[in-house]
Design a protein around this motif. Structure first.
Motif, mmCIF file in Angstrom:
data_model
loop_
_atom_site.group_PDB
_atom_site.id
_atom_site.type_symbol
_atom_site.label_atom_id
_atom_site.label_comp_id
_atom_site.label_asym_id
_atom_site.label_seq_id
_atom_site.Cartn_x
_atom_site.Cartn_y
_atom_site.Cartn_z
ATOM 1 N N ALA A 1 -3.764 -5.160 7.091
ATOM 2 C CA ALA A 1 -4.533 -4.213 6.276
ATOM 3 C C ALA A 1 -6.026 -4.320 6.571
ATOM 4 C CB ALA A 1 -4.261 -4.456 4.794
ATOM 5 N N MET B 1 -6.785 -2.642 9.736
ATOM 6 C CA MET B 1 -6.732 -1.183 9.580
ATOM 7 C C MET B 1 -8.040 -0.623 9.010
ATOM 8 S SD MET B 1 -2.796 -0.761 8.241
ATOM 9 C CE MET B 1 -2.801 1.028 8.096
ATOM 10 N N ILE B 2 -8.769 -1.439 8.243
ATOM 11 C CA ILE B 2 -10.106 -1.004 7.819
ATOM 12 C C ILE B 2 -11.033 -0.947 9.030
ATOM 13 C CG2 ILE B 2 -12.144 -1.610 6.457
ATOM 14 C CD1 ILE B 2 -10.271 -2.906 4.402
ATOM 15 N N LYS C 1 1.244 5.541 1.363
ATOM 16 C CA LYS C 1 0.790 6.518 2.349
ATOM 17 C C LYS C 1 1.224 7.891 1.877
ATOM 18 C CE LYS C 1 0.811 7.358 7.361
ATOM 19 N NZ LYS C 1 1.340 6.887 8.659
ATOM 20 N N VAL D 1 -3.697 6.021 3.882
ATOM 21 C CA VAL D 1 -3.135 4.748 3.433
ATOM 22 C C VAL D 1 -4.044 4.247 2.308
ATOM 23 C CG1 VAL D 1 -2.571 2.376 4.060
ATOM 24 C CG2 VAL D 1 -2.146 4.246 5.680
ATOM 25 N N GLU D 2 -3.434 3.978 1.138
ATOM 26 C CA GLU D 2 -4.214 3.665 -0.056
ATOM 27 C C GLU D 2 -3.521 2.601 -0.903
ATOM 28 O OE1 GLU D 2 -4.991 7.177 -2.386
ATOM 29 O OE2 GLU D 2 -4.872 8.478 -0.636
ATOM 30 N N SER E 1 -9.391 1.554 -1.763
ATOM 31 C CA SER E 1 -8.554 0.585 -1.062
ATOM 32 C C SER E 1 -9.405 -0.428 -0.304
ATOM 33 C CB SER E 1 -7.614 1.315 -0.095
ATOM 34 O OG SER E 1 -6.883 2.312 -0.786
ATOM 35 N N GLU F 1 -7.963 3.085 10.344
ATOM 36 C CA GLU F 1 -6.688 3.581 9.803
ATOM 37 C C GLU F 1 -6.699 3.618 8.276
ATOM 38 O OE1 GLU F 1 -2.903 2.322 11.931
ATOM 39 O OE2 GLU F 1 -4.327 0.848 12.742
ATOM 40 N N ILE F 2 -7.503 2.783 7.648
ATOM 41 C CA ILE F 2 -7.714 2.850 6.199
ATOM 42 C C ILE F 2 -9.141 3.312 5.973
ATOM 43 C CG2 ILE F 2 -7.911 1.540 4.051
ATOM 44 C CD1 ILE F 2 -5.651 -0.236 4.969
ATOM 45 N N LYS F 3 -9.285 4.513 5.388
ATOM 46 C CA LYS F 3 -10.609 5.089 5.134
ATOM 47 C C LYS F 3 -10.823 5.392 3.655
ATOM 48 C CE LYS F 3 -11.395 7.250 9.635
ATOM 49 N NZ LYS F 3 -11.694 8.514 10.338
ATOM 50 N N ASP F 4 -9.894 4.993 2.822
ATOM 51 C CA ASP F 4 -9.983 5.272 1.394
ATOM 52 C C ASP F 4 -10.862 4.226 0.709
ATOM 53 O OD1 ASP F 4 -9.057 6.396 -1.216
ATOM 54 O OD2 ASP F 4 -8.164 4.396 -1.376
ATOM 55 N N LEU G 1 0.851 -1.189 0.000
ATOM 56 C CA LEU G 1 0.000 0.000 0.000
ATOM 57 C C LEU G 1 0.888 1.242 0.000
ATOM 58 C CD1 LEU G 1 -2.616 -1.182 2.670
ATOM 59 C CD2 LEU G 1 -2.830 -1.293 0.184
#
Length: 198
Positions: A166, A169-170, A65, A82-83, A180, A174-177, A63
């Motif tokens: 990962a 993180m969703i 950042k 983070v994408e 992704s 932490e992952i909001k994109d 990924l």
């Protein structure tokens, strides 16, 4: 474009400073047969492509950042996102685009990618269609450090992590994109990456 319920479309350019913001005025036929005049703004930034790089044996993904100003002004405290690797087509076909973006952003040179779906990412305001890909990577494909194209002021950090990390993180935000999340969930649904938790 062929919708008999829309007529008398006019377009006004509101801004073309970065990409193009257009205002459309048109007549729309409602379900009862009557017509009403509507106005909508549409932001045209072109179409794009995104790819999830995964290593099935290691159970890992790559990924990126980077700082995203629109998220910073809307509550993302440090503006960092983070994408998956992604970019605008800029005249390339989607497959050529993702291969170029992978090398620029992550430093990996991959030759095989697979398109899995496409999506309008924000259909109420943005014209963009995003083409979604997955592709396998391995250490030997690393040809440079990545970080983004020098002329695009991207300052990208490359992250390699376990697939399970990962997905966590969703869950923890932490992952909001969206692109992704969509690709990581696709990988989970289709069993692309093996869990290394034994």
């Amino acid at each position: 474009m062929n919708n008999s319920r829309i007529k008398n479309i006019t377009k006004e350019v509101l801004s073309d400073n970065w990409y193009t913001l257009n205002k459309y005025t048109y007549d729309y036929q409602k379900d009862d047969g009557s017509w009403e005049t509507q106005e909508r703004e549409a932001y045209d930034r072109g179409n794009g492509a995104a790819i999830l790089l995964y290593n099935k044996k290691k159970g890992s993904v790559v990924l990126t950042k980077q700082f995203r100003m629109p998220t910073y002004v809307n509550g993302n405290e440090d503006g960092m996102m983070v994408e998956v690797c992604a970019g605008l087509l800029d005249g390339l076909n989607p497959e050529e685009c993702v291969k170029k973006e992978v090398e620029e952003e992550t430093g990996y040179q991959i030759d095989k990618v697979r398109k899995v779906f496409e999506s309008y990412m924000s259909p109420g305001s943005v014209t963009e269609i995003l083409h979604f890909f997955v592709g396998e990577y391995e250490a030997g494909m690393k040809v440079n450090e990545g970080g983004g194209a020098a002329d695009e002021t991207e300052n990208i950090e490359v992250l390699e992590m376990p697939f399970t990390t990962a997905m966590t993180m969703i869950s923890n935000g932490e992952i909001k994109d969206s692109k992704s999340i969509m690709l990581l969930q696709y990988a989970q649904i289709h069993g692309l990456v093996e869990s290394q938790q034994h």
